[in-house]
Design an enzyme around this catalytic site. Structure first.
Site, mmCIF file in Angstrom:
data_model
loop_
_atom_site.group_PDB
_atom_site.id
_atom_site.type_symbol
_atom_site.label_atom_id
_atom_site.label_comp_id
_atom_site.label_asym_id
_atom_site.label_seq_id
_atom_site.Cartn_x
_atom_site.Cartn_y
_atom_site.Cartn_z
ATOM 1 N N CYS A 164 43.604 38.509 34.050
ATOM 2 C CA CYS A 164 43.630 37.492 35.100
ATOM 3 C C CYS A 164 43.763 36.114 34.462
ATOM 4 O O CYS A 164 44.275 35.183 35.074
ATOM 5 C CB CYS A 164 42.370 37.571 35.935
ATOM 6 S SG CYS A 164 40.898 37.525 34.924
ATOM 7 N N GLU A 197 36.215 37.853 42.801
ATOM 8 C CA GLU A 197 36.969 37.202 41.721
ATOM 9 C C GLU A 197 38.380 37.761 41.756
ATOM 10 O O GLU A 197 38.572 38.978 41.665
ATOM 11 C CB GLU A 197 36.277 37.450 40.377
ATOM 12 C CG GLU A 197 34.906 36.769 40.296
ATOM 13 C CD GLU A 197 34.944 35.306 40.719
ATOM 14 O OE1 GLU A 197 35.838 34.566 40.255
ATOM 15 O OE2 GLU A 197 34.116 34.897 41.543
HETATM 16 P P1 NAD Z 1 43.432 45.551 43.068
HETATM 17 O O1 NAD Z 1 43.035 44.472 44.011
HETATM 18 O O2 NAD Z 1 44.619 46.348 43.376
HETATM 19 O O3 NAD Z 1 42.218 46.581 42.932
HETATM 20 C C1 NAD Z 1 40.929 46.176 42.551
HETATM 21 C C2 NAD Z 1 39.937 47.212 43.038
HETATM 22 O O4 NAD Z 1 39.924 47.217 44.459
HETATM 23 C C3 NAD Z 1 40.261 48.635 42.611
HETATM 24 O O5 NAD Z 1 39.070 49.315 42.290
HETATM 25 C C4 NAD Z 1 40.879 49.215 43.867
HETATM 26 O O6 NAD Z 1 40.747 50.616 43.946
HETATM 27 C C5 NAD Z 1 40.059 48.532 44.931
HETATM 28 N N1 NAD Z 1 40.661 48.491 46.268
HETATM 29 C C6 NAD Z 1 41.978 48.579 46.614
HETATM 30 N N2 NAD Z 1 42.097 48.466 47.955
HETATM 31 C C7 NAD Z 1 40.852 48.296 48.464
HETATM 32 C C8 NAD Z 1 40.324 48.106 49.766
HETATM 33 N N3 NAD Z 1 41.102 48.055 50.843
HETATM 34 N N4 NAD Z 1 38.983 47.963 49.901
HETATM 35 C C9 NAD Z 1 38.182 47.983 48.834
HETATM 36 N N5 NAD Z 1 38.625 48.158 47.574
HETATM 37 C C10 NAD Z 1 39.942 48.316 47.388
HETATM 38 O O7 NAD Z 1 43.523 44.873 41.624
HETATM 39 P P2 NAD Z 1 43.885 45.581 40.241
HETATM 40 O O8 NAD Z 1 45.330 45.890 40.200
HETATM 41 O O9 NAD Z 1 42.920 46.681 39.961
HETATM 42 O O10 NAD Z 1 43.546 44.407 39.210
HETATM 43 C C11 NAD Z 1 44.421 43.363 38.931
HETATM 44 C C12 NAD Z 1 44.029 42.125 39.708
HETATM 45 O O11 NAD Z 1 42.692 41.755 39.385
HETATM 46 C C13 NAD Z 1 44.863 40.915 39.326
HETATM 47 O O12 NAD Z 1 45.166 40.192 40.490
HETATM 48 C C14 NAD Z 1 43.944 40.107 38.418
HETATM 49 O O13 NAD Z 1 44.227 38.749 38.355
HETATM 50 C C15 NAD Z 1 42.618 40.375 39.058
HETATM 51 N N6 NAD Z 1 41.508 40.140 38.136
HETATM 52 C C16 NAD Z 1 40.732 39.029 38.326
HETATM 53 C C17 NAD Z 1 39.690 38.754 37.457
HETATM 54 C C18 NAD Z 1 38.821 37.535 37.644
HETATM 55 O O14 NAD Z 1 37.758 37.448 37.013
HETATM 56 N N7 NAD Z 1 39.200 36.593 38.473
HETATM 57 C C19 NAD Z 1 39.435 39.617 36.388
HETATM 58 C C20 NAD Z 1 40.244 40.748 36.236
HETATM 59 C C21 NAD Z 1 41.280 41.001 37.115
#
Ligand code: NAD
Length: 525
Positions: free
Chosen positions: A329, A295
């Site tokens: 999001c 997501e």
């Molecule tokens: P992010 O993608 O930076 O990080 C999300 C998670 O992924 C964190 O736990 C991070 O440590 C981990 N991560 C980072 N690099 C990784 C890798 N290479 N491999 C595996 N895991 C890794 O996102 P964020 O800043 O934590 O959250 C904000 C984003 O999340 C926004 O884009 C927002 O729209 C999205 N979001 C989407 C939903 C939805 O339901 N669609 C809900 C909430 C947030």
């Protein structure tokens, strides 16, 4: 209720957890007390937890209070690549035992988790205020959502554990049952550090999978507190691991390990796509196609038609754009407004935005808190500068003085579809406003995005409502209400296109992603 007699018919129907009203002195006092309790725990050191073993690596990350970044909320040991492998192997070793527990036993644990969260609600509110920068009502909404996920998925698991029989052929007894997948990697974002983590982890666990939870490095303390809840609720120590540390470092190892059966990710588009790509390649010893539930981001639009109550629409846009500082999001980041009411709407919205108070979230008089970290503040301010070039600043446009990561709610008008402000996810309190010639044009603009998560339409015109139902291409469409605040059970949540795999969290199909169906036919003479 005894575990053996747990069944859907004997349970009260699911209902969303009610919210505490902070205008009541008792609730305010409880929240103040919880904040004091949480503050007394500031700076505590937390180990990694791998299958019940608590491990300190010595390499630490400090999570900070974004309202006051000199305050260290928690100190967390960072996992290494070797420990990530150990976590997968530990989860794999325990999977046969955990998958054989009855669904009713797992469901009972999940109901207990909901009960514990209810008991510790104010405490979790306080952790969300100090580690994630949530205002009290936003924190309350999130903890209630976490409780809802537990209550809802517990009921859904009971449903999947007693599936409807398939067509019965003469001379055969046919059955289709749902069994768990195996080891899952759960990767939540920081913006719903409790609710999304709890929802993704408990859905996988209650379905009978073992999981490795890799929380965001911005909100690891909240994850540690939720791990306490799982243990107290009776989930075996070996059923999950909590791996704090760099997403990039341990994430790749977890995702690519041949014993990882599925990845449940919520976060940005780029990380989601990377996980999807890495997960697609089979590794030596891997005997399945890995499943990825991803997501991802949004660039959500609200259409404001000329035939609408402008006051109501402006309030809906304001709440959707600036609730939790625009870091949802589902947040509205594009308002697409009919040319006939454009100026009037902008003036009203600008006034409303300028009236919002911004400041530390331990003070309940603030409408908005900080953005999550220094990097986010810098990137959002860069977008604001870009927006000032691309459009016309109507409100905000700057950071507050001082150390906290505060940015004023910002409205930028006259943004065109080709502008960066129109197309790129900013994830902060920045709203782009664009002018539409008519309703058809407004829909065309709203759909001009690689994302497709949430959207809303404000109109009194029935034909336009029907047109939006058909043509507005988003996973979650709202009519005459804000585009944030999806409720578990009522608004199954997930988006189209680059917003992800449309898994519909909090919906009746969600658990299927963590289960596989087995069809059994027995000849009976
Ligand atoms: P992010 O993608 O930076 O990080 C999300 C998670 O992924 C964190 O736990 C991070 O440590 C981990 N991560 C980072 N690099 C990784 C890798 N290479 N491999 C595996 N895991 C890794 O996102 P964020 O800043 O934590 O959250 C904000 C984003 O999340 C926004 O884009 C927002 O729209 C999205 N979001 C989407 C939903 C939805 O339901 N669609 C809900 C909430 C947030």
């Amino acid at each position: 209720m005894p575990v053996a007699s747990l069944n859907l018919a004997s349970l009260p129907a699911f209902r969303n957890e009610p919210y505490a009203d902070f205008s009541r002195p008792g609730n305010r006092a409880a929240m103040e007390a919880a904040l004091a309790q949480v503050r007394a725990e500031f700076g505590t050191e937390y180990p990694l937890v791998i299958g019940g073993e608590r491990i300190e690596t010595g390499d630490q990350l400090r999570s900070l209070n974004p309202s006051r970044p000199d305050e260290v909320v928690g100190v967390h040991h960072k996992a290494t690549a070797e420990l990530a492998v150990k976590a997968v192997e530990s989860a794999f070793a325990f999977f046969p035992e955990w998958s054989r527990t009855t669904a009713a036993a797992r469901v009972a644990m999940l109901f207990r988790a909901a009960e514990i969260l209810r008991r510790r609600k104010m405490e979790f509110n306080a952790w969300l205020a100090v580690e994630a920068g949530k205002t009290w009502p936003e924190a309350e909404g999130e903890v209630a959502e976490a409780i809802d996920f537990c209550e809802y998925y517990a009921r859904q698991m009971l449903r999947f554990s007693t599936p409807e029989a398939p067509v019965q052929l003469p001379g055969e007894k046919g059955q289709m049952i749902y069994i768990p997948l195996g080891v899952g990697v759960v990767i939540p974002p920081w913006n719903f550090a409790l609710a999304i983590l709890a929802g993704m982890a408990t859905a996988a666990l209650v379905a009978g999978n073992t999981v490795i939870i890799k929380p965001s490095s911005d909100t690891p303390t909240i994850a540690q507190k939720f791990a306490e809840v799982l243990l107290e609720a009776g989930f075996p120590a070996r059923s999950f691991s909590l791996l704090t540390g760099s997403g990039a470092l341990v994430g790749d190892v977890l995702v690519q390990h041949p014993k990882t059966r599925f990845i449940s990710f919520t976060g940005s588009r780029d990380v989601g796509l990377r996980i999807n790509e890495l997960a697609a390649k089979p590794r030596k010893g891997q005997i399945w196609i890995r499943r990825v539930v991803a997501e991802m981001g949004g660039k959500d639009a609200i259409i404001v038609d000329c035939d609408t109550d402008i006051e109501r629409a402006a309030t809906g846009v304001l709440q959707s754009a600036f609730g939790y500082q625009g870091q949802k999001c589902s947040a509205c980041s594009r308002a697409i407004v009919d040319a006939k009411i454009y100026d009037e709407f902008l003036e009203l919205l600008g006034k409303k935005a300028a009236a919002l108070s911004v400041g530390p979230t331990d003070d309940p008089s603030n409408d908005m808190g900080p953005v999550i970290n220094a990097g986010a503040k810098k990137s959002i301010l860069e977008y604001i500068e870009c927006g000032k070039q691309e459009g016309r600043l109507v409100a905000g446009g700057e950071a507050l003085e001082g150390d906290g990561y505060f940015i004023r709610p910002t409205v930028i008008a006259d943004i065109e579809a080709t502008d960066r402000l129109f197309q790129e996810e900013i994830f902060g309190p920045v709203l782009a406003v664009s002018k539409a010639r008519d309703f058809d044009h407004a829909l065309e603009l709203a759909n001009d995005s690689e994302y497709g998560l949430t959207g809303a339409v404000y109109t009194n015109d029935r034909a336009r409502i029907e047109q939006a139902r058909e043509q507005f291409f988003v996973g979650n469409l709202y009519i005459n209400r804000k585009c944030t605040g999806a409720m578990v059970g009522a608004h199954p949540f997930g988006g189209f296109n680059m917003s992800g795999t449309d898994s519909k969290a909090g919906g009746p199909d969600y658990l299927l992603q963590f289960l596989q169906a087995k069809s059994i036919a027995e000849k009976i003479d």
